[in-house]
Design a protein around this motif. Structure first.
Motif, PDB file in Angstrom:
ATOM      1  N   UNK A   1       0.323 -11.534 -31.197  1.00  0.00           N
ATOM      2  CA  UNK A   1      -0.867 -10.804 -30.748  1.00  0.00           C
ATOM      3  C   UNK A   1      -2.117 -11.680 -30.591  1.00  0.00           C
ATOM      4  N   UNK A   2      -2.071 -12.534 -31.340  1.00  0.00           N
ATOM      5  CA  UNK A   2      -3.525 -13.381 -31.220  1.00  0.00           C
ATOM      6  C   UNK A   2      -3.227 -14.239 -29.993  1.00  0.00           C
ATOM      7  N   UNK A   3      -1.973 -14.675 -29.754  1.00  0.00           N
ATOM      8  CA  UNK A   3      -1.677 -15.645 -28.629  1.00  0.00           C
ATOM      9  C   UNK A   3      -1.939 -15.063 -27.351  1.00  0.00           C
ATOM     10  N   UNK A   4      -1.683 -13.709 -27.333  1.00  0.00           N
ATOM     11  CA  UNK A   4      -1.807 -12.976 -25.992  1.00  0.00           C
ATOM     12  C   UNK A   4      -3.408 -12.622 -25.845  1.00  0.00           C
ATOM     13  N   UNK A   5      -4.202 -12.268 -27.028  1.00  0.00           N
ATOM     14  CA  UNK A   5      -5.454 -12.060 -26.950  1.00  0.00           C
ATOM     15  C   UNK A   5      -6.333 -13.245 -26.646  1.00  0.00           C
ATOM     16  N   UNK A   6      -6.047 -14.435 -27.462  1.00  0.00           N
ATOM     17  CA  UNK A   6      -6.858 -15.590 -27.035  1.00  0.00           C
ATOM     18  C   UNK A   6      -6.511 -16.178 -25.772  1.00  0.00           C
ATOM     19  N   UNK A   7      -5.272 -15.995 -25.349  1.00  0.00           N
ATOM     20  CA  UNK A   7      -4.699 -16.482 -23.806  1.00  0.00           C
ATOM     21  C   UNK A   7      -5.821 -15.671 -22.737  1.00  0.00           C
ATOM     22  N   UNK A   8      -5.907 -14.365 -23.251  1.00  0.00           N
ATOM     23  CA  UNK A   8      -6.499 -13.652 -22.292  1.00  0.00           C
ATOM     24  C   UNK A   8      -8.306 -14.104 -22.133  1.00  0.00           C
ATOM     25  N   UNK A   9      -8.599 -14.449 -23.470  1.00  0.00           N
ATOM     26  CA  UNK A   9     -10.113 -15.067 -23.294  1.00  0.00           C
ATOM     27  C   UNK A   9     -10.144 -16.113 -22.642  1.00  0.00           C
ATOM     28  N   UNK A  10      -9.162 -17.307 -22.689  1.00  0.00           N
ATOM     29  CA  UNK A  10      -9.232 -18.227 -22.042  1.00  0.00           C
ATOM     30  C   UNK A  10      -9.254 -18.057 -20.383  1.00  0.00           C
ATOM     31  N   UNK A  11      -8.429 -16.765 -19.990  1.00  0.00           N
ATOM     32  CA  UNK A  11      -8.314 -16.660 -18.816  1.00  0.00           C
ATOM     33  C   UNK A  11      -9.673 -16.003 -18.218  1.00  0.00           C
ATOM     34  N   UNK A  12     -10.309 -15.256 -19.007  1.00  0.00           N
ATOM     35  CA  UNK A  12     -11.773 -14.908 -18.688  1.00  0.00           C
ATOM     36  C   UNK A  12     -12.727 -16.033 -18.319  1.00  0.00           C
ATOM     37  N   UNK A  13     -12.676 -17.248 -19.112  1.00  0.00           N
ATOM     38  CA  UNK A  13     -13.438 -18.267 -19.156  1.00  0.00           C
ATOM     39  C   UNK A  13     -12.877 -19.230 -17.896  1.00  0.00           C
ATOM     40  N   UNK A  14     -11.818 -19.032 -17.613  1.00  0.00           N
ATOM     41  CA  UNK A  14     -11.166 -20.180 -16.418  1.00  0.00           C
ATOM     42  C   UNK A  14     -11.189 -19.437 -15.106  1.00  0.00           C
ATOM     43  N   UNK A  15     -10.804 -17.931 -15.125  1.00  0.00           N
ATOM     44  CA  UNK A  15     -10.443 -17.234 -13.872  1.00  0.00           C
ATOM     45  C   UNK A  15     -11.479 -16.099 -13.617  1.00  0.00           C
ATOM     46  N   UNK A  16     -12.256 -15.745 -14.676  1.00  0.00           N
ATOM     47  CA  UNK A  16     -13.266 -14.490 -14.551  1.00  0.00           C
ATOM     48  C   UNK A  16     -12.789 -13.405 -15.216  1.00  0.00           C
ATOM     49  N   UNK A  17     -13.645 -12.251 -14.956  1.00  0.00           N
ATOM     50  CA  UNK A  17     -13.213 -11.031 -15.769  1.00  0.00           C
ATOM     51  C   UNK A  17     -11.923 -10.376 -14.951  1.00  0.00           C
ATOM     52  N   UNK A  18     -10.901  -9.698 -15.585  1.00  0.00           N
ATOM     53  CA  UNK A  18     -10.036  -8.965 -15.035  1.00  0.00           C
ATOM     54  C   UNK A  18     -10.308  -7.643 -15.045  1.00  0.00           C
ATOM     55  N   UNK A  19      -9.525  -6.790 -14.719  1.00  0.00           N
ATOM     56  CA  UNK A  19      -9.773  -5.340 -14.706  1.00  0.00           C
ATOM     57  C   UNK A  19     -10.104  -4.830 -16.219  1.00  0.00           C
ATOM     58  N   UNK A  20     -10.807  -3.733 -16.322  1.00  0.00           N
ATOM     59  CA  UNK A  20     -11.359  -3.152 -17.528  1.00  0.00           C
ATOM     60  C   UNK A  20     -10.080  -2.910 -18.369  1.00  0.00           C
ATOM     61  N   UNK A  21      -8.952  -2.355 -17.938  1.00  0.00           N
ATOM     62  CA  UNK A  21      -7.896  -2.267 -18.990  1.00  0.00           C
ATOM     63  C   UNK A  21      -6.989  -3.492 -19.530  1.00  0.00           C
ATOM     64  N   UNK A  22      -7.397  -4.837 -18.411  1.00  0.00           N
ATOM     65  CA  UNK A  22      -7.021  -5.929 -19.089  1.00  0.00           C
ATOM     66  C   UNK A  22      -7.952  -6.536 -20.199  1.00  0.00           C
ATOM     67  N   UNK A  23      -9.252  -6.034 -19.946  1.00  0.00           N
ATOM     68  CA  UNK A  23     -10.039  -6.671 -21.000  1.00  0.00           C
ATOM     69  C   UNK A  23      -9.788  -5.643 -22.280  1.00  0.00           C
ATOM     70  N   UNK A  24      -9.670  -4.439 -22.129  1.00  0.00           N
ATOM     71  CA  UNK A  24      -9.310  -3.621 -23.452  1.00  0.00           C
ATOM     72  C   UNK A  24      -8.003  -3.941 -24.068  1.00  0.00           C
ATOM     73  N   UNK A  25      -7.211  -4.289 -23.230  1.00  0.00           N
ATOM     74  CA  UNK A  25      -5.898  -4.954 -23.892  1.00  0.00           C
ATOM     75  C   UNK A  25      -6.134  -6.172 -24.597  1.00  0.00           C
ATOM     76  N   UNK A  26      -7.183  -7.016 -24.234  1.00  0.00           N
ATOM     77  CA  UNK A  26      -7.298  -8.279 -24.786  1.00  0.00           C
ATOM     78  C   UNK A  26      -8.079  -7.829 -26.434  1.00  0.00           C
TER      79      UNK A  26
END
Length: 163
Positions: A95-120
């Motif tokens: 779970x932490x790997x997924x959540x932290x990878x999504x945070x990295x993706x926000x920093x590198x790629x920008x904000x994804x859809x709201x549902x993926x932010x909620x997933x993070x």
């Protein structure tokens, strides 16, 4: 192998740990099962399209299968005391790997859809909860090795003696 622990309170999984592992396990079983069986439908709500790309579908289904297996193990840890430590550790790591990878993706790629932010957010919360379960599962320090009666630890000083 007895899959249900009916032993003493010492061998039972604590209620809070059991609740965390059941919730965390069932969530990842559901997500993994959905990704494995219907990846297109699962990801369509986030604007992800597979458009007949069988290689991408294969990669996605493989990840779904791994998540499903992880969820089964995490859920079993709620009921099988011997698996509680492992289930808590794997739940926290995944779970932490997924959540932290999504945070990295926000920093590198920008904000994804709201549902993926909620997933993070959910992944980070469930990862922290599994970390708490792991903390509750760990028993204090490892006891010293058992020694035969009359044997002392090399170099130890007996009470009342010097050197």
């Amino acid at each position: 192998m007895n899959l249900t622990d009916t032993g003493s309170a010492r061998t039972r999984v604590p209620v809070a740990v059991r609740a965390i592992l059941v919730v965390a396990g069932l969530v990842v079983v559901g997500i993994g099962g959905a990704i494995l069986t219907a990846p297109g439908a699962f990801h369509a709500g986030n604007g992800i399209e597979y458009a007949g790309n069988s290689s991408l579908l294969s990669e996605t289904r493989a990840a779904g299968g791994a998540l499903l297996a992880t969820g089964v193990l995490v859920t079993l840890g709620a009921f099988v005391r011997r698996l509680t430590f492992t289930a808590s550790l794997i739940g926290a790591v995944v779970y932490l790997a997924y959540g932290l990878a999504r945070l990295l993706s926000v920093a590198v790629d920008g904000l994804p859809s709201e549902s993926l932010v909620a997933a993070a957010v959910a992944e980070l919360i469930l990862g922290a909860a599994c970390g708490y379960a792991l903390h509750r599962t760990v028993r204090g320090p490892v006891p010293p090795a058992t020694r035969p009666p009359g044997r002392s630890v090399p170099g130890a000083v007996r009470p009342g003696r010097t050197g």
